[in-house]
Design a protein around this motif. Structure first.
Motif, short mmCIF file in Angstrom:
data_model
loop_
_atom_site.label_atom_id
_atom_site.label_comp_id
_atom_site.label_asym_id
_atom_site.label_seq_id
_atom_site.Cartn_x
_atom_site.Cartn_y
_atom_site.Cartn_z
N ALA A 19 -39.16 26.76 1.16
CA ALA A 19 -38.28 26.07 2.09
C ALA A 19 -38.81 26.16 3.51
CB ALA A 19 -36.86 26.64 2.01
N THR A 20 -39.35 27.32 3.89
CA THR A 20 -39.91 27.49 5.23
C THR A 20 -41.14 26.61 5.42
OG1 THR A 20 -39.13 29.77 5.25
CG2 THR A 20 -40.80 29.19 6.87
N ILE A 21 -42.01 26.58 4.43
CA ILE A 21 -43.23 25.76 4.53
C ILE A 21 -42.87 24.28 4.65
CG2 ILE A 21 -45.26 24.97 3.23
CD1 ILE A 21 -45.41 27.89 2.10
N PHE A 22 -42.00 23.80 3.78
CA PHE A 22 -41.65 22.39 3.81
C PHE A 22 -40.79 22.03 5.03
CE2 PHE A 22 -43.07 22.51 -0.60
CZ PHE A 22 -43.85 21.38 -0.61
N ALA A 23 -40.00 22.95 5.52
CA ALA A 23 -39.25 22.69 6.76
C ALA A 23 -40.21 22.57 7.94
CB ALA A 23 -38.22 23.79 7.01
N SER A 24 -41.28 23.35 7.93
CA SER A 24 -42.29 23.25 8.99
C SER A 24 -43.00 21.90 8.93
CB SER A 24 -43.31 24.38 8.86
OG SER A 24 -42.68 25.63 8.96
N ILE A 53 -34.57 17.34 12.68
CA ILE A 53 -35.29 18.39 13.43
C ILE A 53 -34.42 19.64 13.52
CG2 ILE A 53 -36.15 19.02 15.72
CD1 ILE A 53 -37.16 16.08 15.93
N PHE A 54 -33.12 19.47 13.77
CA PHE A 54 -32.20 20.61 13.80
C PHE A 54 -32.18 21.30 12.43
CE2 PHE A 54 -27.97 22.00 12.45
CZ PHE A 54 -27.83 23.12 13.27
N CYS A 55 -32.06 20.52 11.35
CA CYS A 55 -32.02 21.11 10.01
C CYS A 55 -33.30 21.88 9.71
CB CYS A 55 -31.83 20.02 8.95
SG CYS A 55 -30.19 19.29 8.95
N SER A 56 -34.44 21.34 10.15
CA SER A 56 -35.72 22.02 9.93
C SER A 56 -35.76 23.34 10.68
CB SER A 56 -36.88 21.13 10.37
OG SER A 56 -36.93 19.96 9.60
N GLY A 57 -35.36 23.31 11.95
CA GLY A 57 -35.34 24.54 12.75
C GLY A 57 -34.40 25.58 12.17
N TRP A 58 -33.22 25.13 11.76
CA TRP A 58 -32.22 26.00 11.12
C TRP A 58 -32.82 26.67 9.88
CZ3 TRP A 58 -27.07 27.56 11.44
CH2 TRP A 58 -26.47 27.98 10.26
N THR A 59 -33.47 25.87 9.06
CA THR A 59 -34.05 26.38 7.81
C THR A 59 -35.16 27.38 8.09
OG1 THR A 59 -33.47 24.34 6.69
CG2 THR A 59 -35.16 25.70 5.65
N ILE A 60 -36.04 27.06 9.03
CA ILE A 60 -37.15 27.97 9.34
C ILE A 60 -36.62 29.31 9.83
CG2 ILE A 60 -39.09 28.35 10.92
CD1 ILE A 60 -39.55 25.26 10.77
N ILE A 61 -35.71 29.28 10.77
CA ILE A 61 -35.20 30.53 11.35
C ILE A 61 -34.49 31.38 10.30
CG2 ILE A 61 -33.48 31.47 12.96
CD1 ILE A 61 -34.27 29.12 14.84
N PHE A 62 -33.55 30.76 9.57
CA PHE A 62 -32.76 31.55 8.64
C PHE A 62 -33.54 31.95 7.39
CE2 PHE A 62 -29.26 30.18 11.28
CZ PHE A 62 -28.54 31.36 11.36
N CYS A 63 -34.49 31.14 6.96
CA CYS A 63 -35.31 31.55 5.80
C CYS A 63 -36.15 32.77 6.16
CB CYS A 63 -36.20 30.40 5.34
SG CYS A 63 -35.36 29.17 4.36
N ILE A 64 -36.69 32.79 7.36
CA ILE A 64 -37.47 33.96 7.78
C ILE A 64 -36.57 35.20 7.83
CG2 ILE A 64 -38.74 34.97 9.72
CD1 ILE A 64 -39.94 32.15 10.17
N VAL A 65 -35.36 35.04 8.36
CA VAL A 65 -34.42 36.16 8.41
C VAL A 65 -34.11 36.66 7.00
CG1 VAL A 65 -32.01 36.80 8.93
CG2 VAL A 65 -33.38 35.56 10.61
N TRP A 66 -33.84 35.74 6.05
CA TRP A 66 -33.50 36.15 4.68
C TRP A 66 -34.69 36.76 3.96
CZ3 TRP A 66 -28.84 37.20 4.37
CH2 TRP A 66 -27.82 36.37 4.83
N ILE A 67 -35.90 36.25 4.22
CA ILE A 67 -37.09 36.84 3.59
C ILE A 67 -37.28 38.28 4.09
CG2 ILE A 67 -39.62 36.75 3.51
CD1 ILE A 67 -39.34 33.66 3.53
N LEU A 68 -37.18 38.47 5.40
CA LEU A 68 -37.32 39.82 5.94
C LEU A 68 -36.21 40.74 5.43
CD1 LEU A 68 -38.35 39.02 9.62
CD2 LEU A 68 -39.80 39.87 7.77
#
Length: 178
Positions: A19-24, A53-68
């Motif tokens: 999800a992070t890769i494709f959102a990027s 663009i908002f959805c992509s940013g939302w996904t990138i930020i929160f996916c990184i948080v959930w992965i960590l």
């Protein structure tokens, strides 16, 4: 051999990474498209691109948080499956809305599946639908992880006879005693 809960955790991390890769990728495509149609400021196309663009940013930020959180936290609110489910469902709804909005935009501008000149628009739309699907799969994976955790806890209680964690038995004990 990993338990069902560990497998679900690895699958969830894999889904979040995808999800992070494709959102990027989606973010880059949408910014490129937004720059190309900058002369249409305030149009429905730019507003819909801004939403993606908002959805992509939302996904990138929160996916990184959930992965960590999945890699570092073993207890607490971030380790609980409930916030994961809320995130996955909410984000799936965001991406579904983005997919429908962009589909309507491309059809309104004559960019239907019969035209070859709309490759970027089709790519944006395809990734949008894929993101929604991945978040639905993430929800299902988290629910399965929750189910396997509950079953493992229940099996452990049956094997050890330790019912101290189970409030049903505490309640029965207290009512029998009174």
């Amino acid at each position: 051999m990993p338990t069902a809960s560990q497998r679900a955790k690895y699958i969830e991390i894999f889904i979040l990474t995808l999800a992070t890769i494709f959102a990027s990728i989606e973010l880059g495509l949408c910014i490129h498209e937004r720059i190309n149609i900058n002369d249409l400021a305030g149009s429905s196309a730019t507003e819909r691109l801004d939403y993606i663009i908002f959805c992509s940013g939302w996904t990138i930020i929160f996916c990184i948080v959930w992965i960590l959180a999945a890699l570092m936290v073993n207890s607490g609110i971030l380790a609980s499956p409930t916030p994961h489910i809320v995130y996955f469902v909410f984000t799936a709804v965001l991406w579904l809305a983005a997919g429908f909005l962009w589909r309507d935009e491309t059809k309104d501008n004559g960019c239907d599946f019969g035209h070859d000149m709309c490759g970027t628009n089709k790519t944006i739309q395809g990734i949008t639908w894929m993101q929604a699907l991945k978040h639905v799969i993430g929800t299902i994976t988290t629910l399965r992880k929750m189910q396997s955790d509950t079953k493992a806890k229940s099996d452990a209680v049956k094997m050890t006879g330790d019912y101290s964690d189970d409030t049903r038995y505490d309640t029965v004990y207290l009512t029998d005693r009174v």
